[in-house]
Every structure is written in structure tokens, then in C-alpha cells.
Scaffold this motif. Structure first.
Motif, short mmCIF file in Angstrom:
data_model
loop_
_atom_site.label_atom_id
_atom_site.label_comp_id
_atom_site.label_asym_id
_atom_site.label_seq_id
_atom_site.Cartn_x
_atom_site.Cartn_y
_atom_site.Cartn_z
N ALA A 170 -0.11 4.01 -1.75
CA ALA A 170 -0.95 5.18 -2.05
C ALA A 170 -1.04 6.11 -0.85
CB ALA A 170 -2.34 4.72 -2.46
N VAL A 187 -3.60 7.72 0.62
CA VAL A 187 -5.07 7.73 0.61
C VAL A 187 -5.57 8.88 1.49
CG1 VAL A 187 -7.11 6.31 1.08
CG2 VAL A 187 -4.95 5.21 0.47
N ASP A 227 -7.51 10.50 4.21
CA ASP A 227 -8.13 9.90 5.40
C ASP A 227 -9.58 10.34 5.55
OD1 ASP A 227 -5.90 8.47 6.20
OD2 ASP A 227 -5.01 10.22 7.18
N GLY A 246 3.09 -1.79 4.24
CA GLY A 246 2.54 -0.44 4.23
C GLY A 246 3.64 0.60 4.27
N PHE A 247 3.26 1.83 4.07
CA PHE A 247 4.17 2.96 4.22
C PHE A 247 3.72 3.78 5.42
CE2 PHE A 247 7.10 3.61 0.62
CZ PHE A 247 6.75 2.51 -0.15
N ALA A 248 4.62 4.53 5.99
CA ALA A 248 4.23 5.49 7.02
C ALA A 248 4.80 6.84 6.60
CB ALA A 248 4.78 5.09 8.38
N ALA A 249 3.92 7.73 6.20
CA ALA A 249 4.37 9.08 5.82
C ALA A 249 4.32 9.93 7.08
CB ALA A 249 3.44 9.65 4.75
N LYS A 253 2.23 2.53 14.00
CA LYS A 253 1.49 2.23 12.78
C LYS A 253 1.64 0.76 12.38
CE LYS A 253 0.82 6.28 10.30
NZ LYS A 253 1.27 7.31 9.39
N CYS A 259 0.87 -1.19 0.00
CA CYS A 259 0.00 0.00 0.00
C CYS A 259 0.90 1.23 0.00
CB CYS A 259 -0.91 0.00 1.22
SG CYS A 259 -2.17 -1.29 1.12
N ILE A 278 -7.52 1.30 3.85
CA ILE A 278 -7.37 0.15 2.92
C ILE A 278 -6.37 -0.86 3.47
CG2 ILE A 278 -6.67 -0.49 0.57
CD1 ILE A 278 -7.64 2.41 -0.21
N LEU A 279 -5.24 -0.36 3.96
CA LEU A 279 -4.21 -1.25 4.49
C LEU A 279 -4.75 -2.06 5.66
CD1 LEU A 279 -1.28 -2.23 4.65
CD2 LEU A 279 -0.71 -0.16 5.90
N PRO A 321 -12.36 4.70 4.48
CA PRO A 321 -11.90 3.39 4.95
C PRO A 321 -10.37 3.33 4.91
CG PRO A 321 -12.76 3.24 2.71
CD PRO A 321 -13.07 4.63 3.20
N LYS A 354 -1.83 -1.08 12.10
CA LYS A 354 -2.32 -1.44 10.77
C LYS A 354 -2.33 -2.95 10.57
CE LYS A 354 -2.29 2.80 8.80
NZ LYS A 354 -3.24 3.43 7.92
N1 CTP Z 1 -3.55 3.90 4.11
C1 CTP Z 1 -4.64 3.25 3.56
N2 CTP Z 1 -5.87 3.78 3.67
C2 CTP Z 1 -6.06 4.95 4.31
C3 CTP Z 1 -4.95 5.62 4.86
C4 CTP Z 1 -3.70 5.07 4.73
O1 CTP Z 1 -4.45 2.17 2.99
N3 CTP Z 1 -7.27 5.44 4.40
C5 CTP Z 1 -2.24 3.26 4.04
C6 CTP Z 1 -1.22 4.00 3.21
O2 CTP Z 1 -1.24 3.55 1.87
C7 CTP Z 1 0.07 3.62 3.92
C8 CTP Z 1 -0.34 3.46 5.36
O3 CTP Z 1 -1.74 3.23 5.35
O4 CTP Z 1 0.55 2.37 3.49
C9 CTP Z 1 -0.06 4.63 6.25
O5 CTP Z 1 -0.52 5.81 5.66
P1 CTP Z 1 -0.20 7.21 6.33
O6 CTP Z 1 -0.76 8.28 5.47
O7 CTP Z 1 1.24 7.26 6.73
O8 CTP Z 1 -0.96 7.12 7.71
P2 CTP Z 1 -2.47 7.20 8.08
O9 CTP Z 1 -2.98 5.81 8.23
O10 CTP Z 1 -3.20 8.04 7.11
O11 CTP Z 1 -2.39 7.86 9.52
P3 CTP Z 1 -1.98 9.37 9.88
O12 CTP Z 1 -2.52 10.26 8.80
O13 CTP Z 1 -2.63 9.57 11.20
O14 CTP Z 1 -0.48 9.40 9.96
#
Ligand code: CTP
Length: 426
Positions: free
Chosen positions: A293, A295, A297, A342-345, A357, A291, A326-327, A324, A361
Motif C-alpha cells: 500500500a 500509505v 505518511d 515492503g516496497f520502497a517508492a 529503508k 506491504c 504499518i510496515l 503510523p 523498517k
Molecule cells: N508504509 C507503511 N506505512 C506508512 C508508510 C509506508 O506501511 N505509514 C510502507 C509501504 O507500504 C511500503 C514501505 O512502507 O512497503 C515504504 O513506503 P514508502 O512510501 O516508500 O516510504 P515511506 O516509509 O513513506 O518513507 P518516505 O516517504 O520518506 O520515502
């Protein structure tokens, strides 16, 4: 190592084929001391025409037959000629030179270099690189027929084959030295075909299915506006391309991006997080899911059917509802992908957030991405830290800054290694 910088400003060869067979393949070509060395200039051209990036090592013997300048001009890369040059070691150490490629091709391979390779000598750059590389090696021997038939050469050959080195067998015929027999370097077209065949056959993820999410999602506000983010899809697309090159059957679920669809990947284009989730679910079961992307939130509670009009200076209040995850959904799904990444941005508290995370996740690996200060989104380079769930806790590996394409290679190499040592039933 003596570098010979590019001396040719414009690309000599512009591959016409939009998907050349060796696109993105990095070949380290070692040119040893054989009279056939002159043919390696044509080999460089043909490999580049097939899309490969070619970096060359010219041995001292090879340099008796062709000049480093002609090799530099044709490869449009540094040419490395001996082991101890501090400047070159700083730019690219011999260990990195040995590993920063997908294939080491030795053409022509002299009897001398084969002997040194078979005996593990490290007495020049070529032999050191052959000893230090963890990449596949393809040898195209070329030498006098009596030297080729000599028991010493044949025993060295047998040793190398036993260790997994691939050989392009020399042809028989009239030799440049005036003798006739086996030992001639095959036609360049034949060597290029063997290189292409090698990459076709060398696909360790064949039989595996992979899902990659990439790019941003756009959450509509009205017919002309959306909420989105700055993700370009470069990293996700590069991962999908590398997985496909490794033989996986890849579905890329991508938000709106301007990146070209990678060759050999099936792409599902989506806009919103909801659409991305639904598309992902249709791809299950999958052996591997990444994952990547960004996405959104949240999405506007309802997109209006008509354009939102401004109302003088009055503020506009939007109600956003959660999208939702997705991860996390994939992690909990009855058909959970076998290896879920997954990634953590993060912009702050990177390590703490990454650990949290990874657990929250429910993925197996997490790639921490420092996105502070606009240094990742839309850029060509990045640095990542890989966290892996292990039976005893979490391991952490820093992956140094490099292009997103090289990072993708690095991650896919780690996936290949993982599958070589552990089962991940989908
Ligand atoms: N991700 C996802 N679906 C979402 C949000 C995130 O699948 N609705 C996945 C991203 O593709 C990534 C990982 O979850 O692999 C973490 O995304 P990130 O943007 O770092 O974190 P968030 O889950 O959005 O949490 P936060 O914004 O609180 O850091």
C-alpha cells in the motif's frame, strides 16, 4: 522458430464464468506428431474457455497433422515451430519460452518426443524447451498400442515419472490407425480436468497465511475532501491473487481502489492509515506479509465535521500529523510475520534510500520501485529491484520491466523458493 501472428481479430472465446478455473494460468502446449494432434485444436479451445492463456509449440511431426495457422487462430498467440529463427529469438528466446508459463502440457506426446525428453536431447524446439524449463510438465502420450507397450517407451515413461513429470495415461480402445489397445489420447474434457486438478493440487503455499496491503489511503479533511495519492492497488491486488493461487490463505487490506477483489482472497476495505493498521493487526499471526500500500505518511490533525469554506483569497493552512508506519509496526510486533516484505517508492537516490529503508523498517525483503515521472502509479507495468537481508549482508536482484501481474508471479515464485529452502516461523 517461425511465428504465425494472430489471424483472428476478435476473441473467439469469451469465458462466461467470472472466475474461470484456469484464469491467469499460462499454459505452454506442445503438440507433437501423433494422429491425435487434430484433437489439440479442441484442447486449445477448452483450455481457453477455462480461462487459460495458451501458447503453442507445434513440432515438425505435429505440423504434418494440423496447420500452424489453425493453432494460431485458436490460441490467438504466436505458434512456435522450430528452434532457430532470429526474429523469434529476439521476441522471445527459447529459454524464456520454456519458463514464461505455469505449466508445460504436451498433448499429444509422441513416442519420439518422449524418448528425446527422457534422454535429454535438444534437437528441436519442443525438446529444447522440455530440457530448459523449470516449470512442471504434464504429458498426455498418444500413439499406436504396440509403440506404447514397447519396452523402450515404457522405460522412457518410467524415467520421466521418476524425474517428476506427470502423466495423463492413455486410454484403451479403437485407435485411428485401425488397431485396438492402450494408446489413445483421453477425451479433451478429461485432459482439461487433469490440468485444473494439477493447478488445484500444485499449491506450495497451502497452510500459509498471508497479509497484503494495497492501494492508497485517504485521509479525510472534511466530509467531502481527503488527502490521498495516485496508487491504483494493481500491484498489491496482483500479489494477493498470486499468493492465493499458490494456496496461501490471503487477507488483502485495501485502501479505496477500483480494482476488483481477487478471487479466493478475503478483503478488508479501509480508508485511512489508522484503519489499515488496525485491520492488519487483526490478521496476525501471519506467515507472510507484503506491504504494497501507498500509505499516506501524514493526515490532517483533525477532520472538520462540516465542509471547509473558502474565505475570500485567504490561504488555508493545514496542520498534518504523522500516520503510523504499518510496515515498521509489523516488524516490531511480538507476532511479527515470518517473512515481511515492503516496497520502497523512490524518485531519487534509489539505491541509497532502499538500503536505508530496508534497515529502518526492519523488513526481510524490500522491493524498490522507481516512481519518478508518473511511470508506476496506475500503470499496468513496472520494474522492481529486490533487496534481501541475508546472514552476510544484503543481496540485490533486478527484476526486468513487465506487467504487474507477471511481477507478482515472479515475487510469489521467489517466496515459494524461499520457503522451500528456509524456515520463516510466524
Ligand atoms: N508504509 C507503511 N506505512 C506508512 C508508510 C509506508 O506501511 N505509514 C510502507 C509501504 O507500504 C511500503 C514501505 O512502507 O512497503 C515504504 O513506503 P514508502 O512510501 O516508500 O516510504 P515511506 O516509509 O513513506 O518513507 P518516505 O516517504 O520518506 O520515502
Amino acid at each position: 522458430m517461425t511465428p504465425f501472428k494472430n489471424i483472428c481479430p476478435a476473441p473467439i472465446l469469451a469465458p462466461m464464468n467470472p472466475h474461470p478455473p484456469l484464469a491467469h494460468r499460462r499454459i505452454l502446449l506442445i503438440i507433437a506428431g501423433s494422429i491425435a494432434a487434430y484433437k489439440s485444436l479442441d484442447l486449445i479451445r477448452r483450455l481457453r474457455e477455462a480461462g487459460a492463456d495458451v501458447r503453442c509449440i507445434l513440432t515438425r511431426g505435429g505440423a504434418q497433422f494440423i496447420t500452424p495457422l489453425s493453432v494460431a487462430a485458436l490460441s490467438e498467440n504466436h505458434v512456435y515451430t522450430d528452434l532457430f529463427s532470429l526474429t523469434d529469438e529476439q521476441e522471445m528466446g527459447h529459454i524464456r519460452l520454456a519458463r514464461d508459463c505455469d505449466l508445460v502440457l504436451v498433448a499429444p506426446a509422441s513416442a519420439n518426443l518422449m524418448a528425446r525428453f527422457a534422454h535429454g536431447l535438444a534437437d528441436d524446439l519442443a525438446a529444447t524447451v522440455l530440457l530448459a524449463t523449470d516449470k512442471p510438465v504434464l504429458l498426455a502420450p498418444a500413439m499406436n498400442p504396440v509403440m506404447w507397450q514397447n519396452q523402450a517407451t515404457q522405460e522412457n515413461l518410467a524415467t520421466l515419472i521418476r524425474r517428476g513429470v506427470k502423466i495423463i495415461t492413455p486410454e484403451s480402445g479403437d485407435m485411428a490407425c485401425g488397431e485396438t489397445g492402450a494408446g489413445r489420447l483421453p477425451e479433451i474434457a478429461e485432459i482439461v480436468t487433469r490440468v485444473i486438478d494439477f493447478f488445484t493440487a500444485h499449491k506450495p503455499l497451502t497452510g500459509k497465511t498471508a497479509l497484503v496491503t494495497s492501494g492508497p489511503t485517504h485521509e479525510p479533511l472534511d466530509p467531502v475532501r481527503f488527502l490521498g495519492n495516485r496508487s491504483s492497488g494493481k500491484q498489491g491486488h496482483a500479489l494477493a491473487a498470486e499468493l492465493a493461487k499458490a494456496g496461501a490463505s490471503v487477507t488483502l487490506v485495501s485502501g479505496p481502489v477500483s480494482e476488483a477483489p481477487p478471487a479466493g482472497v478475503s478483503v478488508i476495505s479501509v480508508e485511512t492509515a489508522d484503519q489499515m493498521l488496525n485491520a492488519c493487526l487483526t490478521t496476525l499471526p501471519a506467515d507472510i506479509a507484503i506491504c504494497a500500500a501507498a500509505v499516506a505518511d501524514f493526515r490532517p490533525e483533525a477532520a472538520t465535521a462540516t465542509k471547509i469554506k473558502k474565505n475570500g483569497d485567504a490561504a488555508l493552512h493545514l496542520t498534518l500529523v504523522p500516520n503510523p508506519d504499518i510496515l515498521a509496526t509489523l516488524a516490531r510486533h511480538p507476532q511479527r510475520p515470518g517473512l515481511l516484505i515492503g516496497f520502497a517508492a523512490e524518485t531519487n537516490n534509489h539505491l541509497e534510500n532502499a538500503h536505508r529503508k530496508l534497515a529502518a523498517k526492519g523488513c526481510d525483503w524490500l522491493l524498490l520501485n522507481d516512481v519518478s515521472g508518473g511511470k508506476v502509479f496506475g500503470k499496468d507495468t513496472n520494474r522492481l529491484t529486490l533487496f534481501r537481508q541475508t546472514p552476510t549482508g544484503t543481496s540485490q536482484t533486478d527484476i526486468p520491466p513487465q506487467s504487474k501481474i507477471d511481477l507478482a508471479r515472479h515475487i510469489v515464485a521467489a517466496i515459494i523458493k524461499e520457503y522451500a529452502t528456509h524456515d520463516h516461523p510466524a
